[in-house]
Design an enzyme around this catalytic site. Structure first.
Site, PDB file in Angstrom:
ATOM      1  N   PHE A 177       0.874  -1.181   0.000  1.00 36.81           N
ATOM      2  CA  PHE A 177       0.000   0.000   0.000  1.00 36.81           C
ATOM      3  C   PHE A 177       0.904   1.221   0.000  1.00 36.81           C
ATOM      4  O   PHE A 177       1.803   1.330   0.831  1.00 36.81           O
ATOM      5  CB  PHE A 177      -0.869   0.062   1.264  1.00 36.81           C
ATOM      6  CG  PHE A 177      -1.544   1.402   1.439  1.00 36.81           C
ATOM      7  CD1 PHE A 177      -2.844   1.610   0.983  1.00 36.81           C
ATOM      8  CD2 PHE A 177      -0.875   2.483   2.022  1.00 36.81           C
ATOM      9  CE1 PHE A 177      -3.451   2.854   1.121  1.00 36.81           C
ATOM     10  CE2 PHE A 177      -1.480   3.730   2.163  1.00 36.81           C
ATOM     11  CZ  PHE A 177      -2.777   3.912   1.703  1.00 36.81           C
ATOM     12  N   GLU A 178       0.660   2.134  -0.927  1.00 41.78           N
ATOM     13  CA  GLU A 178       1.361   3.417  -0.901  1.00 41.78           C
ATOM     14  C   GLU A 178       0.466   4.450  -1.544  1.00 41.78           C
ATOM     15  O   GLU A 178      -0.163   4.174  -2.567  1.00 41.78           O
ATOM     16  CB  GLU A 178       2.642   3.395  -1.755  1.00 41.78           C
ATOM     17  CG  GLU A 178       3.769   2.541  -1.256  1.00 41.78           C
ATOM     18  CD  GLU A 178       4.990   2.558  -2.186  1.00 41.78           C
ATOM     19  OE1 GLU A 178       4.831   2.529  -3.428  1.00 41.78           O
ATOM     20  OE2 GLU A 178       6.100   2.611  -1.658  1.00 41.78           O
ATOM     21  N   VAL A 179       0.401   5.630  -0.929  1.00 40.76           N
ATOM     22  CA  VAL A 179      -0.073   6.805  -1.644  1.00 40.76           C
ATOM     23  C   VAL A 179       1.106   7.755  -1.576  1.00 40.76           C
ATOM     24  O   VAL A 179       1.629   8.001  -0.480  1.00 40.76           O
ATOM     25  CB  VAL A 179      -1.317   7.430  -0.982  1.00 40.76           C
ATOM     26  CG1 VAL A 179      -1.718   8.712  -1.707  1.00 40.76           C
ATOM     27  CG2 VAL A 179      -2.484   6.446  -0.968  1.00 40.76           C
TER      28      VAL A 179
END
Ligand code: GDP
Ligand code: MN
Length: 418
Positions: free
Chosen positions: A309-311
């Protein structure tokens, strides 16, 4: 003749009866939630190419037709910013409340990942993107087949793009000694180190570390949200994470952090230290060294943000500082002579090149990737956002998590009795 007249009379009677019944039922029923039906989505998708990601913001998409209002429940211009939840460490409101950010989802996948990524897309659409319609970029070292494109395009409410990764970004660089790399894989296989014997996993980690943000399809975007196959989102995401990042000057974010397997990265910190010595100009004042190291930088404590998960901000990854960091690590060969993951690479970079306040912990995004869960601790938050996760599964405060240390460094309040 008389018989057929009677039949016609019965038919007419039944018809009007049904009409009256239908009228009564529909006028007294509870108003429907604003879930679009598939026709609405299809109509909306017909308009989806209107957004031009090359500007800082895509054109403000204030809903102009009824169909758009149906699927757009973003706050109206001038409406108050959502109130801050107790453990949220971000604010909203500085950037006009409507309009999409210049952002995209991005997924690296094989054709065989289709049904697992279909699951993830459905999660992301239901909990967030059905209200926002952000684009989705799919990347693959081989060409995507027609079925993959057909199914994913039907599921995504924004525009989909498909890219094939060039060979140079998915192969051994010429400075790598192939025999040495092969021996490492054989040795790691014997020691049963996870993915230790895999060539493709190493290409994947190197690609995610140094190349995904430089693909032509990614060039026009400023923000990305990485999505992997078979992940879950457990709560409604009733805000725009890209906007939160921009408004609060964040560059990177996480929901789960933990300790990396030491066997996969024995010398990564030596390379990082070499970089710090060679490029002191790229090391940020007020960085997160305290989170990465327990002895002021002498050694690495293996804490990393879980990068499935990355933003994050693509311009940061494309900056001289990050590229130079990646190149230093790449030249040292650890992607192949060890088995460096993109998670510790991104995390060490975020920890050293960014101020600690430029990294966002998204407590509000409840998430699962096998085998760990992030589920908000606050019950109020879980109820308000229709969360379907068991708070007992929350990994934040468990022994193997690095999130407690993050809260300590940031001076953020931990929940009572965590
Ligand atoms: P894990 O989460 O570390 O267990 O690794 P995954 O198997 O989930 O892989 C990480 C990401 O890379 C996922 O998005 C996968 O779909 C993708 N991926 C892994 N290996 C390959 C590969 O050989 N080719 C392509 N195109 N994608 C891959
Ligand atoms: Mn995965």
């Amino acid at each position: 003749m008389a018989g057929s007249t009677r039949i016609i009379r019965y038919v007419l009677f039944a018809f009007f009866g049904i009409m009256i019944l239908f009228f009564i039922l529909s006028s007294s029923s509870i108003p429907k939630p604003s879930l679009p039906d598939s026709n609405t989505i299809t109509k909306w998708k017909g308009n989806k190419n209107k957004n031009d990601p090359s500007s800082g913001f895509a054109p403000s998409s204030s809903p102009s037709s009824e169909e758009q209002i149906l699927v757009d429940d973003r706050p109206a211009p001038g409406s108050p910013a959502p109130t801050e939840a107790p453990t949220s460490n971000f604010t909203m409101g500085a950037i006009p409340a409507t309009g999409k950010m210049n952002a995209t989802f991005v997924t690296l996948a094989r054709n065989s990942d289709l049904w697992d990524i279909a699951d993830s897309i459905r999660q992301v659409e239901d909990r967030f993107n059905r209200n926002y319609h952000y684009d989705w970029v799919f990347l693959n070292d081989k060409e995507f087949d027609e079925n993959f494109k057909k199914v994913t395009t039907a599921l995504v409410s924004g525009t989909t793009h498909y890219g094939t990764i060039p060979k140079e970004h998915w192969s051994f660089p010429d400075f790598i000694d192939q025999d040495k790399a092969k021996k490492v894989r054989e040795d790691m296989a014997e020691r049963k180190i996870i993915y230790g014997d895999s060539v493709s996993y190493r290409h994947m980690c190197r690609f995610e570390s140094g190349f995904f943000f430089r693909q032509p399809l990614m060039q026009n975007y400023e923000w990305y949200w990485r999505v992997e196959p078979s992940v879950k989102l457990y709560c409604d995401v009733g805000f725009d994470p890209f906007r939160v990042m921009a408004e609060n000057k964040r560059k990177y974010s996480f929901v789960i952090s933990l300790y990396e397997y030491a066997e996969t990265i024995p010398t990564i910190w030596d390379s990082a230290k070499k970089f710090m010595k060679q490029h002191p100009e790229h090391i940020a004042d007020g960085n997160s060294m305290k989170w990465l190291s327990d002895d002021e930088g002498e050694s690495y404590n293996h804490c990393h943000f879980w990068s499935n998960f990355e933003v994050g901000n693509l311009n940061w990854l494309r900056s001289d500082a990050y590229i130079s960091f990646f190149e230093t690590l790449d030249q040292d060969g650890g992607f192949f002579y060890e088995r460096w993951g993109d998670a510790p690479v991104h995390s060490i970079a975020a920890g050293l090149l960014l101020k600690k306040e430029e990294v966002q912990f998204f407590d509000d995004i409840a998430y699962w990737h096998v085998p760990f869960t992030h589920c908000p601790t606050s019950e109020q938050k879980r109820l308000e956002n229709k969360c379907a996760c068991n708070p007992k599964d929350n990994f934040d405060w468990k022994g193997y998590s690095c999130t407690t240390r993050w809260f300590d460094m940031m001076g953020m309040e931990k929940p009572e009795g965590y």
